[in-house]
Design an enzyme around this catalytic site. Structure first.
Site, PDB file in Angstrom:
ATOM      1  N   ASP A 194       0.844  -1.188   0.000  1.00 39.11           N
ATOM      2  CA  ASP A 194       0.000   0.000   0.000  1.00 39.11           C
ATOM      3  C   ASP A 194       0.879   1.237   0.000  1.00 39.11           C
ATOM      4  O   ASP A 194       2.042   1.181  -0.397  1.00 39.11           O
ATOM      5  CB  ASP A 194      -0.883  -0.054   1.268  1.00 39.11           C
ATOM      6  CG  ASP A 194      -2.211   0.648   1.108  1.00 39.11           C
ATOM      7  OD1 ASP A 194      -2.219   1.889   1.031  1.00 39.11           O
ATOM      8  OD2 ASP A 194      -3.250  -0.038   1.079  1.00 39.11           O
ATOM      9  N   HIS A 233      -3.668   6.180   3.868  1.00 43.98           N
ATOM     10  CA  HIS A 233      -4.373   4.968   3.440  1.00 43.98           C
ATOM     11  C   HIS A 233      -3.892   3.710   4.158  1.00 43.98           C
ATOM     12  O   HIS A 233      -4.685   2.968   4.743  1.00 43.98           O
ATOM     13  CB  HIS A 233      -4.227   4.824   1.928  1.00 43.98           C
ATOM     14  CG  HIS A 233      -5.160   3.846   1.307  1.00 43.98           C
ATOM     15  ND1 HIS A 233      -4.794   2.565   0.960  1.00 43.98           N
ATOM     16  CD2 HIS A 233      -6.456   3.971   0.945  1.00 43.98           C
ATOM     17  CE1 HIS A 233      -5.822   1.944   0.406  1.00 43.98           C
ATOM     18  NE2 HIS A 233      -6.853   2.770   0.377  1.00 43.98           N
ATOM     19  N   SER A 238     -11.325  -0.711  -0.196  1.00 44.72           N
ATOM     20  CA  SER A 238     -10.031  -0.710   0.505  1.00 44.72           C
ATOM     21  C   SER A 238     -10.183  -1.044   1.970  1.00 44.72           C
ATOM     22  O   SER A 238      -9.241  -1.540   2.589  1.00 44.72           O
ATOM     23  CB  SER A 238      -9.366   0.660   0.382  1.00 44.72           C
ATOM     24  OG  SER A 238      -8.735   0.818  -0.850  1.00 44.72           O
TER      25      SER A 238
END
Length: 523
Positions: free
Chosen positions: A159, A198, A349
């Site tokens: 990621d 994220h 996600s």
């Protein structure tokens, strides 16, 4: 080999025109990127795959590189090189290079180094109560697993960079927390945490420390590592593929990939196949554009594709659907963010690491290989009343996963029951040799079949499969294929068409030698 292999295999072997055998096996490992290589997207690069048995990857590619381009990166294990062109070179010239080099002996493929992006759809940050662990019944599962999970189970987060020292993550991140493939160093911590939230959020969805008196709880106390393959503007196929390979080599049991975009690439296909072949299960986001097909890498057969549902267990408006394996909570999911804070984000996600966390909790209870884990998660999923193209086998369910003996089935179905394994050995004599097989099904309506090929390390054998037809597959006509740059191939088919015998082609792209073809059929 099983006792009935003679009856279940019908071999049809043909010898085509003889070709030259490959030269030498590749040396394993990722070479360092050329100093000064820019991080993030690499739209001026072409990835070139070199077939096993054709010597050194860089040398094989450099021979065909024009004077205005250069090899800037190689991965000798996945056997590809990245060729960088000046930014002013037009796309047509790059396409001409792709067309030309793929015609050269030993070059398996050439493709753009496409850009992938994180699949979050963040709302305005706010605090609130969690619902995701409760909805997938992780708290009930914690009563069945000592220590709320097992630190011996590792989830790799491929990621952006993660704040691994977040107070609610620090105890579950390994002492060596990961690697940065964007900036090519050993520290995956995001250079600008405010623009890279994220992976920290994803990490918390999976494994924010449970029962530590701080913040939120993930699905279980698995260990975490972070491969930083995305920057604020996304990341390249090469960086992500290298991170998947690295995570696999680190011993990750699960590789969480909350990212997508770029479509099918052979480089990424090879990377996720490498993961599965070496004991790591990729769990991937279905995508966030609301369409009726899932994005890559979730669409690769090696990966589990995860759709997102809300707190009412309805499909999220943004979630892609189609060939999904499972659903999980992905709307307004509360988790960790930099720096030492919390927020609610939405996206497939978020659903993906919820599933990865449940998978980690499952491995704390049961000793399962990648195929077994995949099947068990599907067999114990909860039917939440959505169609199979929206929920797959159902919503992932931690309590069912840890309380159901593997093979007993339950929940939404998929992958329980008996299995049958048959192995057929053979050999190919040249780069144009192949063996065709017809396989008779052992079970009526099998839930899954796995076709695996193990061939010589200095050759490049490929695997092709047809179902629902009596026509033999070929490299130009097939239903399924596994087409890496070596001779270790695997195809997994859920709910295969058993109306006719399965047709299999083992084909030598280059080299010669003996192989084993193994069919594992599950009831």
């Amino acid at each position: 080999m099983s006792d009935d292999s003679t009856q279940r295999f019908n071999r049809r072997t043909f010898l085509k025109a003889t070709g030259a055998a490959g030269a030498a096996a590749a040396v394993s490992g990722v070479t360092a990127a050329t100093p000064g290589r820019e991080p993030g997207p690499k739209k001026d690069e072409i990835l070139v795959g070199v077939s096993a048995g054709n010597g050194d990857v860089e040398a094989a590619v450099t021979t065909h590189v024009p004077g205005n381009a250069e090899v800037v990166h190689t991965n000798d294990n996945l056997r590809y090189a990245a060729v960088k062109f000046p930014s002013q070179v037009p796309d047509k010239a790059k396409q001409n290079f792709i067309d030309a080099i793929t015609k050269k002996d030993g070059i398996k493929y050439a493709e753009r180094n496409k850009t992938h992006k994180a699949l979050a759809t963040p709302n305005d940050p706010r605090f609130g109560d969690q619902y995701a662990p409760q909805q997938v019944e992780s708290p009930a599962a914690w009563d069945e697993v000592s220590g709320f999970g097992d630190s011996g189970v590792t989830i790799a987060v491929v990621d952006t960079g993660a704040q691994y020292n977040h107070p609610d993550l620090d105890a579950n991140y390994e002492s060596n927390p990961g690697k940065d493939f964007v900036d090519d160093d050993s520290d995956p911590y995001p250079p600008d945490p405010s623009s890279e939230q994220h992976a920290t959020h994803v990490s918390g969805c999976a494994a924010a420390v449970v029962d530590d008196g701080t913040g939120v709880a993930g699905q279980g106390n698995s260990s975490l590592i972070n491969g930083r393959a995305l920057g604020p503007n996304g990341g390249s196929t090469a960086d992500i593929a290298d991170a998947v390979e690295w995570a696999t080599d680190q011993g990750a049991d699960i590789i969480n990939m909350s990212l997508g975009g770029g479509g099918y690439t052979s480089t990424m296909k090879n990377a996720v196949q490498y993961a599965v072949s070496n004991g790591a299960l990729p769990i991937c986001a279905a995508g966030n554009n609301g369409s009726s097909s899932v994005s890559y890498p979730a669409a690769y057969s090696e990966c589990m594709a995860i759709s997102a549902v809300n707190s009412n267990e309805n499909l999220a408006s943004f979630s892609q659907y189609g060939d999904v394996d499972l659903a999980a909570p992905g709307v307004d999911v509360l988790s960790t963010i930099p720096t030492d804070s919390y927020a609610k984000f939405s996206g497939t996600s978020m659903a993906t690491p919820v599933t990865s966390g449940v998978a980690g909790l499952t491995l704390a209870k049961w000793d399962l290989d990648t195929a077994g884990l995949r099947n068990h998660l599907k067999a114990t999923a909860k039917d939440i009343g959505l169609s199979s193209d929206k929920q797959g086998a159902g919503q992932v369910n931690a309590y069912n996963a840890v309380t159901t003996q593997p093979g007993d089935g339950g929940g939404g179905g998929g992958g329980g029951g008996d299995s049958s394994t048959t192995t057929q050995s053979g050999s190919l004599s040249s780069s144009s040799d192949y063996d065709d097989y017809s396989y008779a099904w052992q079970y009526s309506g099998p839930s899954q079949v796995v076709v695996e090929l193990s061939g010589p390390s200095d050759a490049d054998f490929d695997l092709y499969v047809n179902t629902g037809t009596t026509a033999a597959p070929t490299p130009s006509s097939y239903d399924y294929r596994s087409y890496t740059t070596n001779s270790q191939e695997s195809i997994t088919i859920d709910n295969p068409d058993d109306s006719t015998d399965m047709q299999i082609d083992v084909d030598s792209y280059s080299g010669s030698g003996s192989y084993d073809l193994t069919i594992t059929e599950k009831q």
